[in-house]
Design an enzyme around this catalytic site. Structure first.
Site, PDB file in Angstrom:
ATOM      1  N   LYS A 117    -116.362 -42.933 -24.849  1.00  0.00           N
ATOM      2  CA  LYS A 117    -116.702 -42.466 -23.503  1.00  0.00           C
ATOM      3  C   LYS A 117    -115.444 -42.188 -22.687  1.00  0.00           C
ATOM      4  O   LYS A 117    -115.525 -41.864 -21.515  1.00  0.00           O
ATOM      5  CB  LYS A 117    -117.547 -43.518 -22.770  1.00  0.00           C
ATOM      6  CG  LYS A 117    -118.946 -43.706 -23.281  1.00  0.00           C
ATOM      7  CD  LYS A 117    -119.811 -44.505 -22.281  1.00  0.00           C
ATOM      8  CE  LYS A 117    -119.563 -45.965 -22.307  1.00  0.00           C
ATOM      9  NZ  LYS A 117    -120.458 -46.749 -21.439  1.00  0.00           N
ATOM     10  N   LYS A 134    -113.326 -44.498 -21.848  1.00  0.00           N
ATOM     11  CA  LYS A 134    -113.146 -45.632 -20.937  1.00  0.00           C
ATOM     12  C   LYS A 134    -112.421 -46.756 -21.679  1.00  0.00           C
ATOM     13  O   LYS A 134    -112.626 -46.948 -22.867  1.00  0.00           O
ATOM     14  CB  LYS A 134    -114.509 -46.189 -20.479  1.00  0.00           C
ATOM     15  CG  LYS A 134    -115.254 -45.330 -19.489  1.00  0.00           C
ATOM     16  CD  LYS A 134    -116.669 -45.916 -19.233  1.00  0.00           C
ATOM     17  CE  LYS A 134    -116.755 -46.665 -17.946  1.00  0.00           C
ATOM     18  NZ  LYS A 134    -118.153 -46.966 -17.540  1.00  0.00           N
TER      19      LYS A 134
HETATM   20  N1  C2G Z   1    -124.366 -49.197 -11.169  1.00  0.00           N
HETATM   21  C1  C2G Z   1    -124.996 -49.229  -9.940  1.00  0.00           C
HETATM   22  N2  C2G Z   1    -124.261 -49.307  -8.807  1.00  0.00           N
HETATM   23  C2  C2G Z   1    -122.907 -49.352  -8.862  1.00  0.00           C
HETATM   24  C3  C2G Z   1    -122.250 -49.334 -10.115  1.00  0.00           C
HETATM   25  C4  C2G Z   1    -123.007 -49.260 -11.273  1.00  0.00           C
HETATM   26  O1  C2G Z   1    -126.244 -49.189  -9.867  1.00  0.00           O
HETATM   27  N3  C2G Z   1    -122.198 -49.406  -7.679  1.00  0.00           N
HETATM   28  C5  C2G Z   1    -125.189 -49.123 -12.380  1.00  0.00           C
HETATM   29  C6  C2G Z   1    -124.931 -47.864 -13.188  1.00  0.00           C
HETATM   30  O2  C2G Z   1    -125.693 -46.774 -12.669  1.00  0.00           O
HETATM   31  C7  C2G Z   1    -125.394 -48.274 -14.579  1.00  0.00           C
HETATM   32  C8  C2G Z   1    -125.065 -49.774 -14.612  1.00  0.00           C
HETATM   33  O3  C2G Z   1    -124.864 -50.187 -13.245  1.00  0.00           O
HETATM   34  O4  C2G Z   1    -126.813 -48.113 -14.698  1.00  0.00           O
HETATM   35  C9  C2G Z   1    -123.818 -50.073 -15.412  1.00  0.00           C
HETATM   36  O5  C2G Z   1    -122.753 -49.306 -14.878  1.00  0.00           O
HETATM   37  P1  C2G Z   1    -121.462 -49.044 -15.818  1.00  0.00           P
HETATM   38  O6  C2G Z   1    -121.035 -50.324 -16.386  1.00  0.00           O
HETATM   39  O7  C2G Z   1    -120.526 -48.197 -15.049  1.00  0.00           O
HETATM   40  O8  C2G Z   1    -122.130 -48.229 -16.995  1.00  0.00           O
HETATM   41  P2  C2G Z   1    -121.840 -46.704 -17.411  1.00  0.00           P
HETATM   42  O9  C2G Z   1    -120.397 -46.498 -17.566  1.00  0.00           O
HETATM   43  O10 C2G Z   1    -122.602 -45.847 -16.490  1.00  0.00           O
HETATM   44  O11 C2G Z   1    -122.420 -46.696 -18.899  1.00  0.00           O
HETATM   45  O12 C2G Z   1    -125.118 -45.022 -22.374  1.00  0.00           O
HETATM   46  C10 C2G Z   1    -124.940 -45.158 -21.003  1.00  0.00           C
HETATM   47  C11 C2G Z   1    -123.645 -45.821 -20.658  1.00  0.00           C
HETATM   48  O13 C2G Z   1    -123.351 -46.938 -21.452  1.00  0.00           O
HETATM   49  C12 C2G Z   1    -123.702 -46.233 -19.188  1.00  0.00           C
END
Ligand code: C2G
Length: 143
Positions: free
Chosen positions: A44, A46
């Site tokens: 990704k 990351k």
């Molecule tokens: N999230 C949220 N509010 C934030 C930050 C994150 O609601 N201020 C939610 C994101 O929308 C996601 C979850 O928390 O549903 C996890 O966020 P991340 O760890 O950033 O995950 P992401 O990088 O979006 O990875 O296959 C999908 C990916 O693995 C999602």
């Protein structure tokens, strides 16, 4: 027993993540978190601060989380939904309408919850970088 599944990296766990997990669990009785592995994060583009094992232990300590499984690929979701008999896949609204999730509507309910404003792992990292050096000692050695 309504089973909920969500995906994410959950690095530097913060209240935006907790808000998502709390609301996801409230939609059912059992919450599974598919946690991005370090290799999948690399895919990704990351690099998490905490490795997979640490992020897994932190998630397992959260009362809303019932099971943590590895997220290793974009393509595993249908298998996950079938294997764990998932009723609802939940993601934050930044994923709303994404081709990475909307297709799951053929297999289960897909719910996008409003993202928590004002917090993100990226924001935390950026603001920590800008902080004054501790006790006047340069955190980044002058080279
Ligand atoms: N999230 C949220 N509010 C934030 C930050 C994150 O609601 N201020 C939610 C994101 O929308 C996601 C979850 O928390 O549903 C996890 O966020 P991340 O760890 O950033 O995950 P992401 O990088 O979006 O990875 O296959 C999908 C990916 O693995 C999602």
């Amino acid at each position: 027993m309504k089973r909920v599944l969500t995906y994410g990296t959950f690095d530097l766990l913060h209240y935006g993540h907790i808000n998502l997990l709390r609301r996801a669990k409230a939609l059912g009785d059992y919450l599974i978190v598919a946690l991005s592995t370090d290799d999948f994060n690399a895919l990704k583009g990351k690099k998490a601060y905490h490795n997979y094992e640490t992020r897994k232990k932190m998630l397992e300590a959260i009362r809303y989380v019932d099971l943590v499984i590895p997220e290793e690929s974009w393509e595993q979701k249908i298998d996950d939904v079938k294997k764990y008999q998932v009723d609802i896949v939940v993601m934050g609204s930044d994923w709303a309408g994404s081709s990475k999730f909307d297709y799951l509507k053929d297999y289960c309910e897909v719910v996008y919850l409003p993202r928590t404003e004002g917090i993100s792992t990226t924001k935390i990292k950026e603001e920590l970088k800008l902080q004054e050096p501790v006790n006047g000692i340069n955190q980044i050695p002058n080279i």
